[in-house]
Design a protein around this motif. Structure first.
Motif, PDB file in Angstrom:
ATOM      1  N   LEU A  16       0.835  -1.211   0.000  1.00  0.00           N
ATOM      2  CA  LEU A  16       0.000   0.000   0.000  1.00  0.00           C
ATOM      3  C   LEU A  16       0.867   1.258   0.000  1.00  0.00           C
ATOM      4  CD1 LEU A  16      -2.856  -0.828   2.552  1.00  0.00           C
ATOM      5  CD2 LEU A  16      -2.923  -0.884   0.046  1.00  0.00           C
ATOM      6  N   SER A  17       2.026   1.161   0.672  1.00  0.00           N
ATOM      7  CA  SER A  17       2.912   2.331   0.735  1.00  0.00           C
ATOM      8  C   SER A  17       3.522   2.600  -0.632  1.00  0.00           C
ATOM      9  CB  SER A  17       4.012   2.103   1.778  1.00  0.00           C
ATOM     10  OG  SER A  17       3.423   1.918   3.039  1.00  0.00           O
ATOM     11  N   ILE A  18       3.875   1.544  -1.333  1.00  0.00           N
ATOM     12  CA  ILE A  18       4.378   1.736  -2.702  1.00  0.00           C
ATOM     13  C   ILE A  18       3.273   2.352  -3.562  1.00  0.00           C
ATOM     14  CG2 ILE A  18       5.232   0.565  -4.779  1.00  0.00           C
ATOM     15  CD1 ILE A  18       6.651  -1.425  -3.016  1.00  0.00           C
ATOM     16  N   GLY A  19       2.040   1.917  -3.325  1.00  0.00           N
ATOM     17  CA  GLY A  19       0.895   2.451  -4.073  1.00  0.00           C
ATOM     18  C   GLY A  19       0.776   3.966  -3.913  1.00  0.00           C
ATOM     19  N   LYS A  20       1.069   4.466  -2.714  1.00  0.00           N
ATOM     20  CA  LYS A  20       0.963   5.923  -2.484  1.00  0.00           C
ATOM     21  C   LYS A  20       1.961   6.673  -3.376  1.00  0.00           C
ATOM     22  CE  LYS A  20      -0.320   5.261   2.374  1.00  0.00           C
ATOM     23  NZ  LYS A  20       0.047   5.449   3.798  1.00  0.00           N
ATOM     24  N   ILE A  21       3.156   6.085  -3.527  1.00  0.00           N
ATOM     25  CA  ILE A  21       4.170   6.730  -4.379  1.00  0.00           C
ATOM     26  C   ILE A  21       3.742   6.643  -5.849  1.00  0.00           C
ATOM     27  CG2 ILE A  21       6.601   6.663  -5.107  1.00  0.00           C
ATOM     28  CD1 ILE A  21       7.292   5.521  -2.374  1.00  0.00           C
ATOM     29  N   LEU A  22       3.253   5.472  -6.237  1.00  0.00           N
ATOM     30  CA  LEU A  22       2.816   5.301  -7.634  1.00  0.00           C
ATOM     31  C   LEU A  22       1.742   6.328  -7.979  1.00  0.00           C
ATOM     32  CD1 LEU A  22       2.630   1.390  -7.855  1.00  0.00           C
ATOM     33  CD2 LEU A  22       4.292   2.877  -8.991  1.00  0.00           C
ATOM     34  N   ASP A  23       0.773   6.506  -7.065  1.00  0.00           N
ATOM     35  CA  ASP A  23      -0.324   7.456  -7.326  1.00  0.00           C
ATOM     36  C   ASP A  23       0.217   8.873  -7.485  1.00  0.00           C
ATOM     37  OD1 ASP A  23      -2.105   5.417  -7.130  1.00  0.00           O
ATOM     38  OD2 ASP A  23      -2.786   5.909  -5.094  1.00  0.00           O
ATOM     39  N   ALA A  24       1.112   9.269  -6.555  1.00  0.00           N
ATOM     40  CA  ALA A  24       1.634  10.647  -6.603  1.00  0.00           C
ATOM     41  C   ALA A  24       2.433  10.877  -7.894  1.00  0.00           C
ATOM     42  CB  ALA A  24       2.503  10.922  -5.381  1.00  0.00           C
ATOM     43  N   CYS A  25       3.171   9.839  -8.309  1.00  0.00           N
ATOM     44  CA  CYS A  25       3.965   9.985  -9.541  1.00  0.00           C
ATOM     45  C   CYS A  25       3.061  10.033 -10.767  1.00  0.00           C
ATOM     46  CB  CYS A  25       4.971   8.836  -9.653  1.00  0.00           C
ATOM     47  SG  CYS A  25       6.315   8.998  -8.469  1.00  0.00           S
ATOM     48  N   ARG A  26       2.058   9.163 -10.778  1.00  0.00           N
ATOM     49  CA  ARG A  26       1.138   9.133 -11.927  1.00  0.00           C
ATOM     50  C   ARG A  26       0.477  10.499 -12.108  1.00  0.00           C
ATOM     51  NH1 ARG A  26      -2.260   5.408 -10.215  1.00  0.00           N
ATOM     52  NH2 ARG A  26      -0.762   3.744 -10.523  1.00  0.00           N
ATOM     53  N   ASP A  27       0.096  11.139 -11.014  1.00  0.00           N
ATOM     54  CA  ASP A  27      -0.560  12.455 -11.096  1.00  0.00           C
ATOM     55  C   ASP A  27       0.322  13.494 -11.774  1.00  0.00           C
ATOM     56  OD1 ASP A  27      -2.708  11.442  -9.787  1.00  0.00           O
ATOM     57  OD2 ASP A  27      -2.225  12.331  -7.825  1.00  0.00           O
ATOM     58  N   GLN A  28       1.642  13.286 -11.723  1.00  0.00           N
ATOM     59  CA  GLN A  28       2.550  14.274 -12.327  1.00  0.00           C
ATOM     60  C   GLN A  28       3.279  13.686 -13.533  1.00  0.00           C
ATOM     61  OE1 GLN A  28       4.868  16.702  -9.550  1.00  0.00           O
ATOM     62  NE2 GLN A  28       3.545  16.046  -7.876  1.00  0.00           N
ATOM     63  N   MET A  29       2.677  12.627 -14.112  1.00  0.00           N
ATOM     64  CA  MET A  29       3.240  11.974 -15.309  1.00  0.00           C
ATOM     65  C   MET A  29       4.675  11.529 -15.071  1.00  0.00           C
ATOM     66  SD  MET A  29       0.682  12.840 -17.410  1.00  0.00           S
ATOM     67  CE  MET A  29       0.391  13.869 -18.800  1.00  0.00           C
ATOM     68  N   ARG A  30       4.973  11.073 -13.870  1.00  0.00           N
ATOM     69  CA  ARG A  30       6.308  10.561 -13.577  1.00  0.00           C
ATOM     70  C   ARG A  30       6.209   9.042 -13.457  1.00  0.00           C
ATOM     71  NH1 ARG A  30       9.621  14.681 -11.158  1.00  0.00           N
ATOM     72  NH2 ARG A  30      11.306  13.141 -11.266  1.00  0.00           N
ATOM     73  N   VAL A  31       7.356   8.371 -13.667  1.00  0.00           N
ATOM     74  CA  VAL A  31       7.349   6.910 -13.663  1.00  0.00           C
ATOM     75  C   VAL A  31       8.251   6.401 -12.546  1.00  0.00           C
ATOM     76  CG1 VAL A  31       7.993   4.854 -15.016  1.00  0.00           C
ATOM     77  CG2 VAL A  31       6.949   6.832 -16.145  1.00  0.00           C
ATOM     78  N   VAL A  32       7.755   5.393 -11.794  1.00  0.00           N
ATOM     79  CA  VAL A  32       8.581   4.782 -10.748  1.00  0.00           C
ATOM     80  C   VAL A  32       9.372   3.639 -11.390  1.00  0.00           C
ATOM     81  CG1 VAL A  32       8.556   3.584  -8.528  1.00  0.00           C
ATOM     82  CG2 VAL A  32       6.904   5.411  -8.980  1.00  0.00           C
ATOM     83  N   ASP A  33      10.697   3.786 -11.482  1.00  0.00           N
ATOM     84  CA  ASP A  33      11.541   2.752 -12.111  1.00  0.00           C
ATOM     85  C   ASP A  33      11.719   1.555 -11.185  1.00  0.00           C
ATOM     86  OD1 ASP A  33      11.944   4.503 -14.209  1.00  0.00           O
ATOM     87  OD2 ASP A  33      13.712   5.399 -13.261  1.00  0.00           O
ATOM     88  N   SER A  34      11.875   1.841  -9.892  1.00  0.00           N
ATOM     89  CA  SER A  34      12.050   0.746  -8.930  1.00  0.00           C
ATOM     90  C   SER A  34      11.604   1.222  -7.562  1.00  0.00           C
ATOM     91  CB  SER A  34      13.525   0.315  -8.875  1.00  0.00           C
ATOM     92  OG  SER A  34      14.297   1.361  -8.346  1.00  0.00           O
ATOM     93  N   ALA A  35      11.196   0.263  -6.739  1.00  0.00           N
ATOM     94  CA  ALA A  35      10.780   0.610  -5.366  1.00  0.00           C
ATOM     95  C   ALA A  35      11.149  -0.555  -4.463  1.00  0.00           C
ATOM     96  CB  ALA A  35       9.280   0.877  -5.317  1.00  0.00           C
ATOM     97  N   VAL A  36      12.045  -0.297  -3.523  1.00  0.00           N
ATOM     98  CA  VAL A  36      12.527  -1.351  -2.631  1.00  0.00           C
ATOM     99  C   VAL A  36      12.125  -0.990  -1.199  1.00  0.00           C
ATOM    100  CG1 VAL A  36      14.613  -2.458  -1.712  1.00  0.00           C
ATOM    101  CG2 VAL A  36      14.450  -1.908  -4.152  1.00  0.00           C
ATOM    102  N   ILE A  37      11.621  -1.994  -0.491  1.00  0.00           N
ATOM    103  CA  ILE A  37      11.145  -1.755   0.885  1.00  0.00           C
ATOM    104  C   ILE A  37      12.217  -2.173   1.886  1.00  0.00           C
ATOM    105  CG2 ILE A  37       9.400  -2.402   2.601  1.00  0.00           C
ATOM    106  CD1 ILE A  37       7.621  -3.211   0.142  1.00  0.00           C
ATOM    107  N   THR A  38      12.515  -1.300   2.841  1.00  0.00           N
ATOM    108  CA  THR A  38      13.416  -1.657   3.948  1.00  0.00           C
ATOM    109  C   THR A  38      12.633  -1.535   5.253  1.00  0.00           C
ATOM    110  OG1 THR A  38      15.342  -0.790   2.790  1.00  0.00           O
ATOM    111  CG2 THR A  38      15.557  -1.031   5.164  1.00  0.00           C
TER     112      THR A  38
END
Ligand code: SAM
Length: 275
Positions: A234-256
């Motif tokens: 769900l936390s990755i989803g929050k980043i994906l949503d924010a990026c999509r709103d600004q036409m940005r792309v998430v290349d990778s997302a790693v959880i620590t």
């Protein structure tokens, strides 16, 4: 071990087990959590703790929970000197602070060091919610960043941050701003960063639009959140949503995983690379 032994005359074996490990040492202040069942013995526990460790000068108990916009916690002194201000050493950095009026967690020291180790030479780094400046100072000490900007809203934390900058004066690539993260960024329209760090679990999502906006292409976002294990995505989803709103792309997302705040709730950091 010495503390365990010292407490044995005061508490039952079961009480000793539950108490040891349930306190933090911030500089020379021990902050303990006293369960309701041990309320009657809190002063004697505090005196024992004080006597068992010569580096501890104050013993205080949590008199409430972390709360409010500035994530502070009320403390009651039980033993030792009558003060709440102290100095902490974190990887050689000196930090002055009052753990009652500002947020600072000794338990996040290794996470700050981990982030510092990711910073590349010449980077412009932004730390939203910079507190008394542990991230800016640790990053400055352990990287070759060009600049590190920190933004903090709590005036008391900002005051300590400025004092800590003076204390560690060889670290001179840090800029500190006091105010709401969104307001400060709005006032610096057009400024962009290679890396944005967002250490405000639970509430950082509201600032994701700002973080994405000021992040350079191929920049790194470090987004902190609190989640049960089954909901990390769900936390990755929050980043994906924010990026999509600004036409940005998430290349990778790693959880620590970098700690936990309740039995099944983890403090996590998402390291996301954004194009
Ligand atoms: C969890 S603490 C982290 C502090 C510091 N980075 C550290 O690691 O010790 C979050 C900080 O964000 C600050 N804060 C809360 N809302 C803010 C806002 N809107 N703008 C800037 N800072 C804010 C709080 O006062 C607090 O110091």
């Amino acid at each position: 071990m010495r503390l365990k032994q010292a407490l044995q005359g005061v508490l039952t074996e079961k009480e000793v087990q539950s108490f040891v490990g349930s306190y933090d040492v911030v500089g020379d202040i021990a902050i303990i959590i006293v369960p309701e069942s041990l309320r009657a013995k809190e002063r004697i526990i505090a005196e024992v703790l004080l006597a068992a460790n010569k580096n501890i000068k104050v013993v205080a108990k949590r008199a409430g929970n972390y709360g409010g916009e500035f994530r502070t916690i009320p403390l009651t002194i039980l033993a030792g000197e009558k003060r709440k201000e102290t100095e902490v050493k974190e990887f050689g950095i000196r930090l002055r602070l009052n753990p009652e009026t500002v947020y600072y967690s000794v338990r996040s020291g290794h996470e700050r060091r981990r982030i510092a180790s990711l910073v590349q030479e010449g980077e412009e780094v932004l730390v939203l919610f910079s507190g008394v400046a542990p991230y800016p100072l640790v990053i400055s000490r352990f990287s070759r960043a060009l600049t590190i900007a920190g933004i903090e809203k709590n005036p008391e934390a900002h005051r300590y941050a400025l004092e800590n900058l003076r204390k560690n004066k060889q670290l001179d690539n840090i800029e500190l701003y006091r105010g709401d993260a969104g307001d400060v960024l709005a006032a610096q329209a057009g400024r962009c960063f290679d890396r944005v760090i967002m250490p405000l679990p639970r509430m950082a999502a509201a600032f994701l639009p700002w973080a994405v906006k000021v992040l350079k292409p191929q920049g790194w976002l470090h987004f902190y959140d609190l989640q049960p294990k089954e909901s990390f995505e769900l936390s990755i989803g929050k980043i994906l949503d924010a990026c999509r709103d600004q036409m940005r792309v998430v290349d990778s997302a790693v959880i620590t995983r970098c700690g936990h705040c309740a039995p099944r709730i983890f403090r996590i950091c998402i390291d996301a690379r954004v194009s």
